[in-house]
Design an enzyme around this catalytic site. Structure first.
Site, PDB file in Angstrom:
ATOM      1  N   SER A   1      51.680  77.160  20.885  1.00 46.33           N
ATOM      2  CA  SER A   1      52.989  77.747  20.602  1.00 46.33           C
ATOM      3  C   SER A   1      52.781  79.091  19.926  1.00 46.33           C
ATOM      4  O   SER A   1      51.770  79.310  19.232  1.00 46.33           O
ATOM      5  CB  SER A   1      53.804  76.829  19.680  1.00 46.33           C
TER       6      SER A   1
ATOM      7  N   TYR B   1      53.726  71.557  12.429  1.00 42.88           N
ATOM      8  CA  TYR B   1      53.657  71.904  13.856  1.00 42.88           C
ATOM      9  C   TYR B   1      52.836  73.185  14.032  1.00 42.88           C
ATOM     10  O   TYR B   1      51.929  73.244  14.880  1.00 42.88           O
ATOM     11  CB  TYR B   1      55.080  72.089  14.370  1.00 42.88           C
TER      12      TYR B   1
ATOM     13  N   LYS C   1      49.245  73.585  16.008  1.00 47.34           N
ATOM     14  CA  LYS C   1      49.183  74.471  17.172  1.00 47.34           C
ATOM     15  C   LYS C   1      48.140  75.569  16.969  1.00 47.34           C
ATOM     16  O   LYS C   1      47.465  75.984  17.911  1.00 47.34           O
ATOM     17  CB  LYS C   1      50.557  75.084  17.439  1.00 47.34           C
TER      18      LYS C   1
END
Length: 255
Positions: A147, A160, A164
């Site tokens: 991401s 997150y 990532k």
């Protein structure tokens, strides 16, 4: 080779994790349209069967195989299935994800461990299994869906973003270790794509992000799929250890 061959995937077997919706589903369809036999995979067997049937009805080559990548036994079973059913694997797209929206202080140990199991441990051991399946076939391609949050973390996405970011390093490490086996490993970093994660952003947050984008709109899942197609096709035969940002210029506007 003409362009059809350079971007073609005829005869290739591709496993796309988390491919019953969003970016994963769109990517699976793009790869199937390019000629690959695509294995639709997620935790829910019924969803896998439904999506595979939809692709088959469109004249594409697909099958269903459920796998929870956060469970090592499920990865082992998938490796055995692919070896026995297809004699190996040519393409792996690691896309399954757990994307908790929490502040750092609200991230408890249970959620942390669960996210690591899916977003890092699962990618690592699925990639290792894929590499074992690719070696006898003379090589293959692995793409890890990360991401743009790996480069530009946002509030509420600390865990997150952290996981990532780790995928970028993981892809580079795997690219180095498996390059001699002709296995290429790359990372794709989508920005704000029209998926369930984007639905979590309120209007004010979207407006703030659009204000920083060169192309102020939501990306479409298939636009990520086209980028994955490039990376797994012969066109990218000299590309490994790379990270491709697909964010409408968001990372440019944030610099």
């Amino acid at each position: 080779m003409d362009l059809k061959d350079i971007f073609g995937l005829e005869g290739k077997v591709a496993l796309v994790t988390g491919s019953t919706k969003g970016i994963g589903r769109a990517t699976a369809e793009v790869l199937a349209q390019a000629g690959a036999h695509v294995i639709i995979s997620s935790r829910n067997p019924d969803d896998c069967v439904a999506v595979a049937a939809e692709l088959q009805q469109s004249g594409l080559s697909a099958e269903a195989h459920a796998c929870h990548i956060g469970t090592p036994d499920a990865i082992d079973a998938t490796e055995t299935y692919l070896r026995e059913t297809h004699s190996g694997l040519d393409i792996l797209v690691n896309n399954a994800v757990l994307s908790p929206l929490r502040t750092i202080e609200d991230t408890d140990l249970g959620l942390f461990r669960k996210a690591v199991e899916v977003d890092l441990q699962g990618y690592w051991f699925m990639s290792a299994a894929a590499a074992r399946l690719m070696k006898p076939r003379g090589g293959g391609s692995i793409v890890n869906i990360a991401s743009v949050a790996a480069l530009h973390p946002d509030r509420g996405l600390a865990l997150y973003s952290t996981l990532k970011t780790s995928l970028i390093g993981m892809s580079r490490a795997f690219a180095l270790e498996y390059g001699g086996e002709n296995i290429r490993v790359n990372t794709v970093m989508p920005g704000l794509i029209e998926t369930r994660l984007a639905e979590k952003y309120d209007d004010a947050t979207r407006a703030r992000m659009f204000a920083n984008m060169c192309l102020p709109r939501l990306g479409q899942p298939e636009e990520v799929g086209y980028s994955v197609l490039y990376l797994v096709s012969p066109a990218a035969g000299y590309v490994t250890g790379a990270g491709l940002v697909i964010d409408g210029g968001l990372s440019v506007g944030l610099t």
